[in-house]
Motif scaffolding. Structure first.
Motif, short mmCIF file in Angstrom:
data_model
loop_
_atom_site.label_atom_id
_atom_site.label_comp_id
_atom_site.label_asym_id
_atom_site.label_seq_id
_atom_site.Cartn_x
_atom_site.Cartn_y
_atom_site.Cartn_z
N ILE A 24 -4.54 -15.07 -26.74
CA ILE A 24 -3.95 -13.73 -26.81
C ILE A 24 -3.03 -13.55 -25.62
O ILE A 24 -3.40 -13.82 -24.47
CB ILE A 24 -5.05 -12.65 -26.81
CG1 ILE A 24 -5.89 -12.79 -28.08
CG2 ILE A 24 -4.44 -11.25 -26.71
CD1 ILE A 24 -7.11 -11.89 -28.10
N ARG A 25 -1.82 -13.13 -25.88
CA ARG A 25 -0.82 -12.99 -24.81
C ARG A 25 -0.96 -11.62 -24.18
O ARG A 25 -0.36 -10.64 -24.58
CB ARG A 25 0.58 -13.20 -25.39
CG ARG A 25 0.75 -14.56 -26.05
CD ARG A 25 2.12 -14.75 -26.66
NE ARG A 25 3.14 -14.87 -25.61
CZ ARG A 25 4.43 -15.08 -25.88
NH1 ARG A 25 4.85 -15.16 -27.13
NH2 ARG A 25 5.29 -15.20 -24.89
N ASP A 26 -1.82 -11.57 -23.14
CA ASP A 26 -2.01 -10.33 -22.40
C ASP A 26 -2.21 -10.67 -20.93
O ASP A 26 -1.98 -11.80 -20.50
CB ASP A 26 -3.17 -9.51 -22.96
CG ASP A 26 -4.50 -10.26 -22.89
OD1 ASP A 26 -4.58 -11.28 -22.18
OD2 ASP A 26 -5.46 -9.82 -23.54
N ALA A 27 -2.64 -9.72 -20.14
CA ALA A 27 -2.73 -9.92 -18.70
C ALA A 27 -3.79 -10.97 -18.33
O ALA A 27 -3.77 -11.50 -17.21
CB ALA A 27 -3.05 -8.59 -18.01
N SER A 28 -4.72 -11.28 -19.23
CA SER A 28 -5.77 -12.24 -18.90
C SER A 28 -5.28 -13.69 -19.01
O SER A 28 -5.92 -14.61 -18.49
CB SER A 28 -6.98 -12.05 -19.81
OG SER A 28 -6.63 -12.32 -21.15
N THR A 29 -4.16 -13.91 -19.69
CA THR A 29 -3.59 -15.24 -19.86
C THR A 29 -2.10 -15.13 -19.62
O THR A 29 -1.40 -14.47 -20.39
CB THR A 29 -3.85 -15.78 -21.28
OG1 THR A 29 -5.25 -15.72 -21.56
CG2 THR A 29 -3.36 -17.20 -21.42
N ILE A 30 -1.61 -15.76 -18.57
CA ILE A 30 -0.21 -15.60 -18.20
C ILE A 30 0.46 -16.96 -18.04
O ILE A 30 -0.20 -17.99 -17.89
CB ILE A 30 -0.07 -14.80 -16.88
CG1 ILE A 30 -0.70 -15.57 -15.72
CG2 ILE A 30 -0.68 -13.41 -17.02
CD1 ILE A 30 -0.40 -14.99 -14.36
N LEU A 48 -12.67 -14.96 -22.12
CA LEU A 48 -11.36 -14.57 -22.66
C LEU A 48 -11.40 -14.56 -24.18
O LEU A 48 -11.73 -15.58 -24.80
CB LEU A 48 -10.28 -15.54 -22.18
CG LEU A 48 -10.15 -15.71 -20.66
CD1 LEU A 48 -9.08 -16.73 -20.35
CD2 LEU A 48 -9.82 -14.38 -20.01
N ALA A 51 -7.32 -15.33 -30.41
CA ALA A 51 -6.91 -14.75 -31.70
C ALA A 51 -7.45 -15.51 -32.90
O ALA A 51 -7.62 -14.95 -33.97
CB ALA A 51 -5.38 -14.68 -31.76
N HIS A 121 -0.01 -20.75 -26.72
CA HIS A 121 0.39 -19.53 -26.03
C HIS A 121 1.83 -19.25 -26.46
O HIS A 121 2.78 -19.78 -25.91
CB HIS A 121 0.29 -19.69 -24.51
CG HIS A 121 0.36 -18.41 -23.76
ND1 HIS A 121 1.51 -17.96 -23.18
CD2 HIS A 121 -0.59 -17.46 -23.50
CE1 HIS A 121 1.28 -16.80 -22.58
NE2 HIS A 121 0.00 -16.48 -22.77
#
Length: 339
Positions: A24-30, A48, A51, A121
């Motif tokens: 999932i492309r959010d603040a937890s994975t950059i 984490l 999806a 990602h």
């Protein structure tokens, strides 16, 4: 190992099952970029969410090449190794569904098959790999195939690579295409010098060409020349969004990408699609210039789907897309390429 008729293409290399995990492309994975290139970052110790995931049996460079060549109408086989487990059974079944001959798929009792994990990602992917230490042994095909496409093997396969090189040295009528895998690139030239020297075609990306030859990334003509110095008659260097370069020792060509109909979904297998389609065109009697036009079409199609094989095209569809190609979709001499 006897077959009823010579295969058009025998692909040689490790086969795996890939599990693709969509992050999932959010603040937890950059992602971020520094002087060493792009990075994927996740907080250590976190739980984490993701999806979804999807398994892809019979993946890897050599298997992708075998499926590509089969869809382009060539009689194709894969020489590879699996464990005697459910994963190995699924790999064999999947290859057979694609019409790839599995007569040289060696099953090793009491061992696991290769299983990799692909962290997706967006369109990019990071792959967690583990190659099992199989007791590799070359089974000489009889009659010999017209082409061998040799690709990625594990770090445990040194003696096996020597066996293959020795067999190729004895069968000079077999045409060899070499697309080194990541571990073969890292190993350097010396363990594979006889393979490079024997190859008719070598295909790799620009960064790999720098690693293999020690050349300058900015000097494409120099990279092509350095690859020729290793022995191959025809060298191809892919360069992502900047297209690809090819040289037969006399002429250097640049080939643009086939335009994407939509943003790429995932880039797994794009390089394999390019290399195998280029070789398949040659195996079907096409010229180098025609092979350069074929290869980006399959790469374009592959990145529109998840996994390295779902987008591989049958010959009729590839020819239709070529007929619809925009003006200027053709190789041009490298000195004439517009900046």
């Amino acid at each position: 190992m006897s077959t009823s008729a010579p295969w058009d293409v025998l692909c040689v290399g490790d086969v795996v099952t890939d599990t693709a995990i969509e992050l999932i492309r959010d603040a937890s994975t950059i992602t971020y970029t520094d002087t060493d290139g792009p990075w994927l970052a996740m907080r250590s110790g976190a739980k984490l969410p993701f999806a979804g995931f999807q398994d892809f049996d019979a993946a890897g460079n050599a298997a992708n090449a075998a499926v590509a060549c089969r869809r382009l109408g060539l009689r194709t086989a894969l020489a590879s190794d699996v464990g005697k487990d459910a994963t190995g059974e699924r790999i064999a079944a999947r290859l057979q569904e694609h019409g790839v001959d599995t007569a040289l798929l060696h099953v090793h009792p009491e061992q696991q098959s290769n299983h990799h994990f692909v962290l997706r990602h967006g369109a990019e992917r990071t792959i967690l790999v583990k190659h099992h230490e199989f007791a590799y042994a070359w089974s000489a095909p009889e009659p010999p195939p017209r082409w061998v496409c040799f690709s990625s093997l594990s770090e445990h396969a040194g003696a096996y690579q020597d066996e293959i090189a020795g067999w190729l040295g004895e069968h000079t009528d077999v045409r060899l295409a070499f697309q080194p895998g990541t571990l073969q690139v890292r190993a350097g030239v010396d363990p594979l010098r006889s393979v490079y020297a024997r190859a008719e075609v070598v295909v790799m990306n620009r960064e790999e060409a720098v690693t293999v030859t020690g050349g300058d990334h900015a000097d494409v003509p120099g990279l092509l020349a350095r690859l020729h110095d290793l022995g191959p008659a025809l060298v191809v260097v892919t360069d992502g969004p900047d297209g690809a370069y090819a040289s037969d020792g006399d002429e250097q060509l640049w080939m643009p990408l086939y335009p994407d109909p939509a943003p790429p979904v995932e880039r797994t297998g794009a390089g394999d699609a390019f290399a195998s389609t280029f070789v398949a065109a040659l195996a079907r009697g096409e010229t180098v210039r025609t092979a350069l036009r074929w290869a980006p079409v399959n790469s374009m199609s592959v990145v529109q789907r998840v996994g390295g094989q779902a987008g591989l095209l049958p010959l009729a569809e590839l020819e239709r897309l070529l007929a619809d190609a925009p003006a200027g979709y053709a190789p041009v001499p490298l000195p004439d390429r517009a900046p």
